[in-house]
Design a protein around this motif. Structure first.
Motif, PDB file in Angstrom:
ATOM      1  N   THR A  84       6.349   1.566  -3.017  1.00 52.00           N
ATOM      2  CA  THR A  84       5.258   1.659  -2.045  1.00 52.00           C
ATOM      3  C   THR A  84       5.650   0.954  -0.753  1.00 52.00           C
ATOM      4  O   THR A  84       6.715   0.334  -0.652  1.00 52.00           O
ATOM      5  N   SER A  85       4.775   1.016   0.247  1.00 54.91           N
ATOM      6  CA  SER A  85       5.081   0.430   1.551  1.00 54.91           C
ATOM      7  C   SER A  85       5.184  -1.085   1.499  1.00 54.91           C
ATOM      8  O   SER A  85       5.850  -1.692   2.350  1.00 54.91           O
ATOM      9  N   ASP A  86       4.540  -1.719   0.507  1.00 52.68           N
ATOM     10  CA  ASP A  86       4.623  -3.177   0.376  1.00 52.68           C
ATOM     11  C   ASP A  86       5.709  -3.599  -0.609  1.00 52.68           C
ATOM     12  O   ASP A  86       5.718  -4.730  -1.097  1.00 52.68           O
ATOM     13  N   LYS A  88       6.498  -2.544  -3.691  1.00 51.82           N
ATOM     14  CA  LYS A  88       6.226  -2.568  -5.121  1.00 51.82           C
ATOM     15  C   LYS A  88       6.788  -1.300  -5.780  1.00 51.82           C
ATOM     16  O   LYS A  88       6.598  -0.196  -5.275  1.00 51.82           O
ATOM     17  N   SER A 138       5.531   6.215   0.048  1.00 49.30           N
ATOM     18  CA  SER A 138       6.045   5.049   0.773  1.00 49.30           C
ATOM     19  C   SER A 138       5.191   4.690   1.983  1.00 49.30           C
ATOM     20  O   SER A 138       5.359   3.620   2.566  1.00 49.30           O
ATOM     21  N   THR A 141       0.253   1.347   0.433  1.00 46.01           N
ATOM     22  CA  THR A 141       0.456   0.170  -0.397  1.00 46.01           C
ATOM     23  C   THR A 141       0.102   0.506  -1.844  1.00 46.01           C
ATOM     24  O   THR A 141      -0.511   1.544  -2.130  1.00 46.01           O
ATOM     25  N   ASP A 144      -3.551   0.952  -2.210  1.00 45.43           N
ATOM     26  CA  ASP A 144      -4.013   2.249  -1.710  1.00 45.43           C
ATOM     27  C   ASP A 144      -3.813   3.339  -2.759  1.00 45.43           C
ATOM     28  O   ASP A 144      -4.707   4.148  -3.020  1.00 45.43           O
ATOM     29  N   THR A 186       2.399  -7.259 -10.508  1.00 49.81           N
ATOM     30  CA  THR A 186       1.656  -6.401  -9.588  1.00 49.81           C
ATOM     31  C   THR A 186       0.281  -6.070 -10.147  1.00 49.81           C
ATOM     32  O   THR A 186      -0.710  -6.042  -9.416  1.00 49.81           O
TER      33      THR A 186
END
Length: 292
Positions: A84-86, A88, A138, A141, A144, A186
């Motif tokens: 993901t963008s953060d 994870k 990607s 988050t 999201d 997570t």
């Protein structure tokens, strides 16, 4: 004995005819299932321009037929690893629908050769889908993807995948993003975020209830105040009208109407004097009151 031999020869002949018939069916007939079209490939002439629709079709003895679905097919890809963008790493299951555009089945055959549609799903389409999913997810988050933006992520993946494969003749629809499966750390962060969101929602709800209750009381108080004001204004108006309607003549007239003629008792020889209203003539002449 001769008849028995003749019978055996006849039986063998019939069997041979049946075998030949089966071979002819095998070599010259093929069945196209409902919802499919067939592309015919000949070693001598290559791909034929016309495709085969559903049903039993006559083909050459050495022709090969590859079948493609023109009705909607559903494909599932499980346990796809995506970041993901953060940052994870999560595991997600995906599903999508697709169908082959009938006018492009020959082009698909020329691109992939005489392989089944299942092989295309497991190789080319899966590779292109993974790329679209990686780029689409990607942007979001892990929260999201886990929450309310999962459908938005699915739309992004579908658009990318659809644009990538439509030129070849694959029509994609309804990409579904499964619930992500994050690692333990997570997942703990997600749980805390969800709890905080639920607490905020609860407090917001309580605040809304308190506001509505305050508004109700304010409206009720305003209604009571308006009611009292209207009653006071009505009473004041009535008093004013009553005061304006009173006169000395009316008061004296009402007093006489209620008098029974008896004089009040007074000790001694004094007789009380009662002021009676003057006559209309005397009032007009201005001579003042008279004593009866």
């Amino acid at each position: 004995m001769k008849n028995s031999k003749t019978f055996r020869v006849g039986a063998i002949a019939v069997a041979l005819v049946i075998i030949v018939g089966v071979l002819l069916v095998t070599f010259f007939l093929t069945r196209i299932p409902n919802g499919y079209v067939g592309v015919v490939y000949s070693p001598n002439g290559g791909v034929k321009d016309s495709t085969l629709s559903q049903g039993w079709k006559l083909v050459g003895a050495f022709d090969k037929v590859t079948k493609y679905p023109i009705r909607i097919q559903t494909v599932e890809y499980r346990d796809i690893q995506i970041a993901t963008s953060d940052g994870k790493n999560i595991t997600i299951d995906f599903a999508y629908n697709y169908q082959v555009e009938p006018s492009k089945v020959s082009s698909i055959f020329n691109t992939f050769g005489p392989i089944s549609i299942q092989e295309i799903e497991d190789t080319y389409l899966k590779t292109r889908f993974r790329d679209a999913a990686r780029k689409g997810i990607s942007k979001f988050t892990v929260i999201d993807v886990y929450g309310e933006k999962s459908s938005e992520a699915g739309v992004d993946v579908q658009q990318r995948f659809s644009d990538d494969v439509k030129e070849l003749g694959f029509i994609v629809s309804n990409v579904t993003v499964g619930v992500p499966q994050p690692d333990a750390k997570t997942q703990e962060a997600i749980d805390k975020r969800v709890e905080a969101s639920q607490e905020l929602e609860r407090k917001t709800t309580e605040l809304e209830i308190a506001k509505k209750e305050a508004d109700r009381k304010r409206v009720e108080a305003q209604g009571n105040a308006d009611k009292l004001l209207i009653e006071a204004e009505g009473q004041a108006k009535a008093n004013k009208e009553l005061q304006q309607s009173l006169s000395s003549q009316l008061v004296e007239y009402e007093t006489i109407k209620k008098w029974d003629g008896a004089l009040p008792y007074v000790s001694g020889s004094n007789t009380p004097m009662i002021q009676l209203p003057t006559t209309k003539t005397e009032q007009n002449s201005g001579t003042g009151s008279v004593t009866p």
